[in-house]
Design an enzyme around this catalytic site. Structure first.
Site, PDB file in Angstrom:
ATOM      1  N   ASP A   1      -4.728   3.181   0.377  1.00 58.66           N
ATOM      2  CA  ASP A   1      -3.538   3.976   0.679  1.00 58.66           C
ATOM      3  C   ASP A   1      -2.637   4.106  -0.540  1.00 58.66           C
ATOM      4  O   ASP A   1      -2.071   5.164  -0.780  1.00 58.66           O
ATOM      5  CB  ASP A   1      -2.764   3.360   1.849  1.00 58.66           C
ATOM      6  CG  ASP A   1      -3.401   3.728   3.180  1.00 58.66           C
ATOM      7  OD1 ASP A   1      -3.775   4.908   3.347  1.00 58.66           O
ATOM      8  OD2 ASP A   1      -3.539   2.849   4.050  1.00 58.66           O
TER       9      ASP A   1
ATOM     10  N   GLU B   1       0.833  -1.212   0.000  1.00 53.92           N
ATOM     11  CA  GLU B   1       0.000   0.000   0.000  1.00 53.92           C
ATOM     12  C   GLU B   1       0.861   1.253   0.000  1.00 53.92           C
ATOM     13  O   GLU B   1       0.358   2.362   0.059  1.00 53.92           O
ATOM     14  CB  GLU B   1      -0.979  -0.010   1.188  1.00 53.92           C
ATOM     15  CG  GLU B   1      -0.355  -0.238   2.546  1.00 53.92           C
ATOM     16  CD  GLU B   1      -1.391  -0.340   3.666  1.00 53.92           C
ATOM     17  OE1 GLU B   1      -2.530   0.118   3.496  1.00 53.92           O
ATOM     18  OE2 GLU B   1      -1.028  -0.879   4.730  1.00 53.92           O
TER      19      GLU B   1
ATOM     20  N   CYS C   1      -7.108  -5.940  -1.201  1.00 55.96           N
ATOM     21  CA  CYS C   1      -8.145  -5.733  -0.184  1.00 55.96           C
ATOM     22  C   CYS C   1      -8.556  -4.271  -0.089  1.00 55.96           C
ATOM     23  O   CYS C   1      -9.354  -3.890   0.743  1.00 55.96           O
ATOM     24  CB  CYS C   1      -7.695  -6.264   1.166  1.00 55.96           C
ATOM     25  SG  CYS C   1      -6.179  -5.517   1.737  1.00 55.96           S
TER      26      CYS C   1
HETATM   27  C1  PEP Z   1      -5.817  -0.004   2.034  1.00 51.26           C
HETATM   28  O1  PEP Z   1      -5.052   0.910   2.356  1.00 51.26           O
HETATM   29  O2  PEP Z   1      -6.170  -0.227   0.865  1.00 51.26           O
HETATM   30  C2  PEP Z   1      -6.374  -0.889   3.050  1.00 51.26           C
HETATM   31  C3  PEP Z   1      -7.075  -1.951   2.715  1.00 51.26           C
HETATM   32  O3  PEP Z   1      -6.169  -0.552   4.354  1.00 51.26           O
HETATM   33  P1  PEP Z   1      -7.009   0.567   5.122  1.00 51.26           P
HETATM   34  O4  PEP Z   1      -8.157   0.972   4.252  1.00 51.26           O
HETATM   35  O5  PEP Z   1      -7.458  -0.031   6.404  1.00 51.26           O
HETATM   36  O6  PEP Z   1      -5.990   1.644   5.294  1.00 51.26           O
HETATM   37 MG    MG Z   2      -4.211   0.980   4.353  1.00 46.83          MG
END
Ligand code: PEP
Ligand code: MG
Length: 538
Positions: A453, A429, A500
């Site tokens: 991110d 990320e 994700c």
């Molecule tokens: C992301 O950064 O894509 C991620 C899945 O983590 P979060 O949204 O919890 O920062």
């Molecule tokens: Mg993230």
């Protein structure tokens, strides 16, 4: 009609409740009439008391007297000469408005408490802040509503909702929410999707355009909000809502269908969860497992760190319910827009570039190890995989793995079981990780691309800021190249690569990701069936 950012699908028609902005900016005013200002303060304190008494009574009935005790201490704070007494004195001696006098006192206590080692005293800091904010809201004349006492068909209208505000929303009452700020990937939007509550965010000034009791339509498909619409519009939206629900019903046919692309590749479509119970929704929506368990939600809405035992129970619960399906559990990703009331962190200019996630965990190993031990112990109850967030270099990944090995050694010597072969992967990320994915792939068991991110860091466009949301684009060639590089790097080393971030459930991104050969898609439970359908058509 107001246009914002569609944050959570579906349609809602209901009555507005304005949630006060508890973090109001304080404007200092000099006052002439000290007595009148003290009376204003007293009135706000009295209103706060009435609200707290009601909340306490409700909590006693529904949660038991031990949980309600916290509200008793809040009520007592209202009469505390060291607190509200000090505010009145501040008005008198400095001739400032009640808001300024109160916020100075809150700040003073926050400063004193936050630097204390003692857990209990730090909790008191959160109490002072909470009660202080309630009085501030009442001074602004909008403190009566609370997320605890809502009618059915409520639409929450707020400047912003914190992730924990959102997590607490009562789905039987709240049918939608709309906010001034925020983007599609802010955590309150993500929570809304998990809760299946239609939401539109980034509406800029919606709190000023809606009044309590207004009829509001939330169109979570187009990102539109309609205020006091006419009968014909309401009827039209009722139809849209029914059609949407019908489509969702039809997609249910795919629940037990294996997801295979046109070229014959089997891909996994998994769900993202924040609380252990969310696993049910993932399974009900035909998820092949969990591709991201955001464990930080276990740490929120409470007064202290969850113990190893509590965490063990939570992970074990998910692992068992998943009945052998893979469960990717991400270690604590706190910081950024996710804060813990009992873990005071220094204010930072750029929290998303700061002390968060793995950086914090490697620095505060005592916190990290509790979680890793719990995860390892739970790994014998199902197919748990561990994933580290915010990895920016190989050294960081190896350092995290070292702490994991340390925990394994401890458990071995204590004679406690864990899965010796559990997979350990990382989130990609940070652009640096994507660029170095070829090196990293040699050491990990899997990657999961966190586009939420990754996009903000690649394009230098804050994921929370509606003003730059036009730049925040998963289709930007730079983002697509980083995604492809990561998938290719994983495959070259014989590893699997998932995603994700929210892009995994984005209908316009799925065909591209299928073409790139992504192995696993993980998303909000409510997007799973639609994603399966699109993947099978590509
Ligand atoms: C992301 O950064 O894509 C991620 C899945 O983590 P979060 O949204 O919890 O920062
Ligand atoms: Mg993230």
């Amino acid at each position: 009609m107001k246009k914002g950012i569609a944050a959570s699908k579906g349609y809602a028609i209901g009555q507005a409740i304005i949630k006060e902005n508890r973090e109001v900016s304080i404007v200092e005013r000099r006052i002439e009439n000290v007595q009148a200002e003290k009376e204003r303060l007293d009135k706000a304190i009295n209103n706060s008391r009435n609200q707290l008494v009601k909340i306490k009574e409700k909590a006693e009935k529904e949660l038991g007297s031990d949980k309600a005790a916290v509200f008793e201490s809040h009520i007592m704070l209202l009469d505390d000469p060291e607190f509200t007494g000090a505010v009145a004195m501040n008005i008198e001696s400095n001739k400032v408005n009640a808001e300024k006098a109160l916020s100075d006192v809150i700040e003073m206590y926050m400063g004193i408490f936050a630097s204390m080692e003692d857990e209990y005293m730090r909790e008191r800091a959160a109490d002072v802040k909470d009660v202080g904010n309630r009085i501030l809201a009442n001074l602004a004349g909008n403190g009566a509503d609370d997320l605890e006492n809502l009618n059915e068909n409520t639409i929450i209208v707020a400047h912003d909702l914190t992730p924990s505000d959102t997590a607490q929303l009562d789905r039987s009452k709240v049918v939608g929410f709309i906010t001034n700020i925020g983007g599609r990937t802010s955590h309150s939007a993500i929570m809304a999707r998990t809760l299946e509550i239609p939401a539109v965010v980034g509406l800029k000034d919606i709190t000023e355009n809606v009044k309590n009791g207004d009829t509001v339509i939330v169109d979570g498909e187009e990102g539109i909000v309609l205020i006091n619409p006419d009968e014909a519009t309401i009827a039209k939206y009722k139809e849209k809502k029914a059609a949407y629900e019908k489509e969702r019903e039809e997609l249910k046919k795919l629940i037990n269908v294996k997801t295979v692309t046109k070229s014959g590749k089997h891909v996994e479509v998994a769900g993202n969860i924040g609380k252990p119970e969310d696993i049910h929704q993932v399974l009900e929506n035909g998820g092949d497992g969990v591709g991201l368990f955001r464990t930080e939600f276990l740490y929120m809405d409470r007064d202290e760190m969850p113990s190893e035992e509590e965490q063990f129970e939570a992970y074990k619960y998910v692992a068992e319910k998943a009945e052998g399906r893979p469960i990717v559990i991400r270690t604590l990703d706190i910081g950024g827009d996710k804060k813990l009331p009992y873990l005071p962190l220094p204010e930072e200019m750029n929290p998303f570039l700061g002390y968060r996630a793995i950086r914090l965990c490697l620095d505060r190993k005592e916190i990290f190890k509790i979680q890793l031990r719990a995860l390892l112990r739970a790994s014998v109850f199902g197919n748990i995989k561990i994933m580290f967030p915010m990895i920016s270099s190989l050294e960081e990944f190896l350092a995290a793995k070292d702490v994991l090995k340390e925990c394994m050694n401890e458990l071995r010597s204590e004679g406690k079981d864990f899965n010796e072969n559990l997979e350990v992967g990382m989130m990609v990320e940070i652009p640096a990780a994507a660029v170095c994915a070829d090196e990293l792939a040699k050491h990990v068991d899997f990657f999961s691309i966190g586009t939420n991110d990754l996009i903000q860091y690649t394009l230098a466009a804050d994921r929370m800021n509606e003003k730059v949301s036009y730049l925040y684009n998963p289709h930007h060639p730079a983002v697509l190249r980083l995604i492809k590089m990561t998938i290719d790097a994983a495959h070259k080393e014989g590893k699997w690569c998932g995603m994700c971030g929210e892009a995994a459930g984005d209908e316009s991104m799925i065909p591209i990701l299928v073409e790139y050969g992504l192995d696993e898609f993980s998303m909000s439970a409510t997007s799973i069936l639609k994603a399966k359908q699109i993947i099978m058509n590509n």
